[in-house]
Design a protein around this motif. Structure first.
Motif, PDB file in Angstrom:
ATOM      1  N   GLU A  25       0.865  -1.126   0.012  1.00  0.00           N
ATOM      2  CA  GLU A  25      -0.078   0.105  -0.017  1.00  0.00           C
ATOM      3  C   GLU A  25       0.945   1.334  -0.043  1.00  0.00           C
ATOM      4  N   ALA A  26       1.724   1.335   0.704  1.00  0.00           N
ATOM      5  CA  ALA A  26       2.930   2.349   0.510  1.00  0.00           C
ATOM      6  C   ALA A  26       3.336   2.613  -0.716  1.00  0.00           C
ATOM      7  N   CYS A  27       3.714   1.575  -1.212  1.00  0.00           N
ATOM      8  CA  CYS A  27       4.347   1.750  -2.792  1.00  0.00           C
ATOM      9  C   CYS A  27       3.251   2.379  -3.659  1.00  0.00           C
ATOM     10  N   ARG A  28       2.084   1.708  -3.469  1.00  0.00           N
ATOM     11  CA  ARG A  28       0.958   2.373  -4.404  1.00  0.00           C
ATOM     12  C   ARG A  28       0.720   3.599  -4.225  1.00  0.00           C
ATOM     13  N   ALA A  29       0.795   4.079  -2.884  1.00  0.00           N
ATOM     14  CA  ALA A  29       0.393   5.666  -2.404  1.00  0.00           C
ATOM     15  C   ALA A  29       1.515   6.629  -2.863  1.00  0.00           C
ATOM     16  N   GLY A  30       2.647   6.005  -3.202  1.00  0.00           N
ATOM     17  CA  GLY A  30       3.882   6.804  -3.504  1.00  0.00           C
ATOM     18  C   GLY A  30       4.590   7.310  -2.291  1.00  0.00           C
ATOM     19  N   ARG A  31       4.720   6.408  -1.464  1.00  0.00           N
ATOM     20  CA  ARG A  31       5.567   6.766  -0.317  1.00  0.00           C
ATOM     21  C   ARG A  31       6.850   6.061  -0.324  1.00  0.00           C
ATOM     22  N   VAL A  32       7.202   5.230  -1.269  1.00  0.00           N
ATOM     23  CA  VAL A  32       8.560   4.576  -1.458  1.00  0.00           C
ATOM     24  C   VAL A  32       8.977   5.145  -2.788  1.00  0.00           C
ATOM     25  N   LYS A  33      10.131   5.520  -2.858  1.00  0.00           N
ATOM     26  CA  LYS A  33      10.590   6.356  -4.093  1.00  0.00           C
ATOM     27  C   LYS A  33      12.171   5.928  -4.319  1.00  0.00           C
ATOM     28  N   LYS A  34      12.477   6.150  -5.353  1.00  0.00           N
ATOM     29  CA  LYS A  34      13.857   5.754  -6.006  1.00  0.00           C
ATOM     30  C   LYS A  34      14.335   6.802  -6.673  1.00  0.00           C
ATOM     31  N   ASP A  35      15.491   7.434  -6.474  1.00  0.00           N
ATOM     32  CA  ASP A  35      15.854   8.724  -7.021  1.00  0.00           C
ATOM     33  C   ASP A  35      14.752   9.845  -7.177  1.00  0.00           C
ATOM     34  N   GLY A  36      13.844   9.809  -6.221  1.00  0.00           N
ATOM     35  CA  GLY A  36      12.819  10.759  -6.339  1.00  0.00           C
ATOM     36  C   GLY A  36      11.626  10.499  -6.987  1.00  0.00           C
ATOM     37  N   THR A  37      11.683   9.118  -7.723  1.00  0.00           N
ATOM     38  CA  THR A  37      10.287   8.797  -8.389  1.00  0.00           C
ATOM     39  C   THR A  37       9.645   7.746  -7.672  1.00  0.00           C
ATOM     40  N   ASN A  38       8.369   7.532  -7.825  1.00  0.00           N
ATOM     41  CA  ASN A  38       7.581   6.661  -7.322  1.00  0.00           C
ATOM     42  C   ASN A  38       7.854   5.265  -7.994  1.00  0.00           C
ATOM     43  N   ILE A  39       7.981   4.284  -7.075  1.00  0.00           N
ATOM     44  CA  ILE A  39       8.053   2.769  -7.774  1.00  0.00           C
ATOM     45  C   ILE A  39       6.879   2.095  -7.171  1.00  0.00           C
ATOM     46  N   LYS A  40       6.619   0.965  -7.999  1.00  0.00           N
ATOM     47  CA  LYS A  40       5.602  -0.017  -7.930  1.00  0.00           C
ATOM     48  C   LYS A  40       5.853  -1.110  -6.966  1.00  0.00           C
ATOM     49  N   PRO A  41       4.857  -1.632  -6.367  1.00  0.00           N
ATOM     50  CA  PRO A  41       5.336  -2.842  -5.383  1.00  0.00           C
ATOM     51  C   PRO A  41       6.203  -4.081  -5.927  1.00  0.00           C
ATOM     52  N   SER A  42       5.949  -4.166  -7.351  1.00  0.00           N
ATOM     53  CA  SER A  42       6.716  -5.294  -8.086  1.00  0.00           C
ATOM     54  C   SER A  42       7.922  -4.689  -8.408  1.00  0.00           C
ATOM     55  N   HIS A  43       8.318  -3.395  -8.061  1.00  0.00           N
ATOM     56  CA  HIS A  43       9.984  -3.121  -8.465  1.00  0.00           C
ATOM     57  C   HIS A  43      11.046  -4.301  -7.917  1.00  0.00           C
ATOM     58  N   GLU A  44      11.896  -4.556  -8.805  1.00  0.00           N
ATOM     59  CA  GLU A  44      12.798  -5.682  -8.405  1.00  0.00           C
ATOM     60  C   GLU A  44      14.107  -4.906  -7.614  1.00  0.00           C
ATOM     61  N   VAL A  45      14.423  -5.494  -6.539  1.00  0.00           N
ATOM     62  CA  VAL A  45      15.375  -4.868  -5.669  1.00  0.00           C
ATOM     63  C   VAL A  45      16.673  -5.366  -6.043  1.00  0.00           C
ATOM     64  N   LYS A  46      17.932  -4.244  -6.160  1.00  0.00           N
ATOM     65  CA  LYS A  46      19.152  -4.927  -6.400  1.00  0.00           C
ATOM     66  C   LYS A  46      20.111  -4.267  -5.129  1.00  0.00           C
ATOM     67  N   ILE A  47      21.098  -5.164  -4.735  1.00  0.00           N
ATOM     68  CA  ILE A  47      22.061  -4.428  -3.862  1.00  0.00           C
ATOM     69  C   ILE A  47      22.638  -3.458  -4.376  1.00  0.00           C
ATOM     70  N   GLY A  48      22.610  -2.192  -3.408  1.00  0.00           N
ATOM     71  CA  GLY A  48      23.136  -1.051  -3.611  1.00  0.00           C
ATOM     72  C   GLY A  48      22.193   0.113  -3.963  1.00  0.00           C
ATOM     73  N   GLU A  49      21.105  -0.386  -4.409  1.00  0.00           N
ATOM     74  CA  GLU A  49      20.075   0.657  -4.536  1.00  0.00           C
ATOM     75  C   GLU A  49      19.704   1.480  -3.425  1.00  0.00           C
ATOM     76  N   VAL A  50      19.353   2.714  -3.438  1.00  0.00           N
ATOM     77  CA  VAL A  50      19.089   3.746  -2.466  1.00  0.00           C
ATOM     78  C   VAL A  50      17.591   4.053  -2.669  1.00  0.00           C
ATOM     79  N   TYR A  51      16.630   4.055  -1.422  1.00  0.00           N
ATOM     80  CA  TYR A  51      15.207   4.254  -1.392  1.00  0.00           C
ATOM     81  C   TYR A  51      14.881   5.070  -0.399  1.00  0.00           C
ATOM     82  N   GLN A  52      14.129   6.002  -0.471  1.00  0.00           N
ATOM     83  CA  GLN A  52      13.425   7.007   0.294  1.00  0.00           C
ATOM     84  C   GLN A  52      12.096   6.166   0.546  1.00  0.00           C
ATOM     85  N   VAL A  53      11.892   6.004   1.924  1.00  0.00           N
ATOM     86  CA  VAL A  53      10.674   5.451   2.528  1.00  0.00           C
ATOM     87  C   VAL A  53       9.942   6.347   3.612  1.00  0.00           C
ATOM     88  N   SER A  54       8.724   6.693   3.078  1.00  0.00           N
ATOM     89  CA  SER A  54       7.952   7.718   4.078  1.00  0.00           C
ATOM     90  C   SER A  54       6.985   6.750   4.904  1.00  0.00           C
TER      91      SER A  54
END
Length: 132
Positions: A25-54
């Motif tokens: 739900e947080a991903c769908r609501a735009g509270r999880v971002k990567k490089d300032g852009t919203n990401i979907k819940p199905s986004h594939e995580v990779k080691i070293g990536e930085v996320y902003q979580v509200s």
């Protein structure tokens, strides 16, 4: 072998969210971002990536260190990510819980106009000092 892991499952497994559906739900609501852009819940995580979580009033910046497919205990979960949240952001969040609690004695009645002004001055001065 490269392992694919969804962001909602990762956020749940490192204990940033209590349930996986809350992370989704947080991903769908735009509270999880990567490089300032919203990401979907199905986004594939990779080691070293930085996320902003509200999460409510708390804002965290995390970097993926290890991929966890299952939810683990808190001691292991902390090792799976690096917390890059600036110290002033963390201090500001924690200071909200240390605000003075203004309590009046039972039976003293409603505050007078003078009492109300004193209460307002006290609370304003406390929050003004925090921002400096």
């Amino acid at each position: 072998m490269t392992e694919k892991l969804r962001i909602d499952k990762y956020l749940w497994s490192i204990r940033l969210f209590k349930t996986r559906s809350l992370a989704t739900e947080a991903c769908r609501a735009g509270r999880v971002k990567k490089d300032g852009t919203n990401i979907k819940p199905s986004h594939e995580v990779k080691i070293g990536e930085v996320y902003q979580v509200s999460k409510a009033i708390e804002k965290r910046t995390i970097q993926v260190v290890e991929l966890l497919t299952t939810r683990v205990d808190a001691k292991k979960a902390v090792l799976a990510y690096a917390d890059l949240t600036p110290p002033e952001e963390t201090a500001r969040f924690k200071s909200m819980f240390h605000a003075p609690v203004l309590k009046r004695d039972r039976g003293t009645g409603r505050p007078t106009k003078k009492d109300r002004r004193e209460i307002d001055d006290l609370s304003e001065s406390f929050f003004d000092d925090e921002e400096d």
